[in-house]
Design an enzyme around this catalytic site. Structure first.
Site, PDB file in Angstrom:
ATOM      1  N   SER A 112       0.866  -1.261   0.055  1.00  0.00           N
ATOM      2  CA  SER A 112      -0.050   0.072  -0.080  1.00  0.00           C
ATOM      3  C   SER A 112       0.678   1.427  -0.136  1.00  0.00           C
ATOM      4  CB  SER A 112      -0.845  -0.139   1.322  1.00  0.00           C
ATOM      5  OG  SER A 112      -1.868  -1.182   1.303  1.00  0.00           O
TER       6      SER A 112
ATOM      7  N   LYS B  84       1.464 -10.314   7.677  1.00  0.00           N
ATOM      8  CA  LYS B  84       1.761  -8.746   7.909  1.00  0.00           C
ATOM      9  C   LYS B  84       0.153  -8.435   7.990  1.00  0.00           C
ATOM     10  CE  LYS B  84       2.557  -4.482   5.706  1.00  0.00           C
ATOM     11  NZ  LYS B  84       1.382  -3.580   5.820  1.00  0.00           N
TER      12      LYS B  84
ATOM     13  N   GLY C  53       1.833  -4.216  11.038  1.00  0.00           N
ATOM     14  CA  GLY C  53       1.832  -3.023   9.873  1.00  0.00           C
ATOM     15  C   GLY C  53       1.587  -1.801  10.733  1.00  0.00           C
TER      16      GLY C  53
END
Length: 311
Positions: free
Chosen positions: A49, A166, A196
């Site tokens: 992201s 994650k 994360g």
């Protein structure tokens, strides 16, 4: 390189520097990788992201992985996102990033249509069966609208389907359930659990996490590596002080006016503005259609950097 089992430490999700024309800025990307390696990080994660993977073309994705893998030369583990809506499309990305030099792939649940947990499990089993490199699950319900149930993660870990997780869900209860559940799954030894989050790394490590994948580590890798080492040394007082400093620095993601931009434009724009102000990347541009920060907002980013001792 041989992928570590488990993967531990600070693994920044690498920003993708862009030119004003929104092409990958290879020279800036190489400087950013050098900045992160010099900061002592334990691995790198591209095409997530924070890398703006959703905005990049397949050609740009391949260029990012090839550039970073070639520059690292096996010095650190390289994770690459293979993120797309369906299993066949993900498998295409898996083959591409593995061929480009990734040591492991990071994969979300399928998205666009509503997905049942049985379909999510089938997705990961099919991907892992075809992948030439280890597969980590990426739990990010804000993006894919599905939360990975702890029991599903534990099942896939025990079966050797997944090499790690994650967790960007923000669900600390579910995160703890995975960590405690792993203790009862002997077949899941070597499974990596990574947070994360930028702001609760100390708490995640205290619960038993193996490491962190914080976007803010692009800006301050030394700080997160210092935090990780303090936590591992059991120096709770200094670790808390370092986490508090990083939490204050993380305030820069909110500089963008919410009346004219979304959280992604503000957060990623702030990361890139900070990297630009620190002289690491040439241009702070984010991918279209994200809204750029104003000069006044960039000035506020600089104030956060100065307060954290980074300017």
């Amino acid at each position: 390189m041989t992928f570590p089992s488990p993967l531990t430490g600070v693994v920044p999700p690498v920003c993708t520097p862009l030119t004003p024309e929104r092409e990958v800025d290879v020279r800036s990307l190489l400087r950013l990788v050098d900045h992160l390696v010099a900061g002592g990080v334990h691995g790198l994660f591209v095409l997530g992201s924070t890398s703006e993977a959703a905005y990049l073309t397949d050609r740009q994705r391949a260029l990012v992985v090839e550039t970073v893998a070639g520059h690292l030369g096996g010095r650190l583990p390289l994770l690459a996102g293979a993120i797309d809506m369906t299993t066949p499309r993900v498998l295409d990305h898996v083959r591409a990033v593995a061929a480009a030099g990734a040591d492991a792939v990071v994969v979300t649940a399928p998205f666009y249509t509503r997905t049942h947990p049985a379909e999510i499990a089938r997705h990961y089993r099919l991907v892992a069966a075809a992948s030439p490199v280890p597969v980590l699950a990426y739990d990010i319900p804000v993006a894919v609208h599905s939360k990975l149930p702890a029991e599903l993660v534990l099942e896939l870990a025990a079966d050797g389907v997944l090499a790690g997780l994650k967790d960007s869900s923000g669900d600390m209860t579910g995160f703890r359930q995975v960590l405690t559940g792993l203790q009862a799954h002997a077949g899941a030894s070597g499974f990596s659990v990574l947070t994360g989050s930028e702001t609760v790394v100390d708490a995640a490590l205290a619960m038993g996490a193996d490491g962190a994948v914080p976007g803010l580590a692009n800006v301050d890798p030394h700080g997160y590596v210092r935090l990780y080492r303090l936590c591992r040394a059991g120096d709770q007082e200094r670790a808390r002080a370092e986490q508090d400093r990083l939490c204050a620095l993380f305030g820069l993601v909110g500089v963008g006016a919410p009346a004219r931009m979304g959280g992604s434009s503000s957060g990623l724009g702030a990361f890139k503005a900070a990297l630009h102000l620190r002289g690491i990347i040439d241009c702070p541009a984010t991918a279209e259609p994200q809204v750029p920060l104003s000069p006044e907002e960039v000035e506020r980013v600089g104030k956060f950097l100065a307060a954290a001792g980074l300017l």
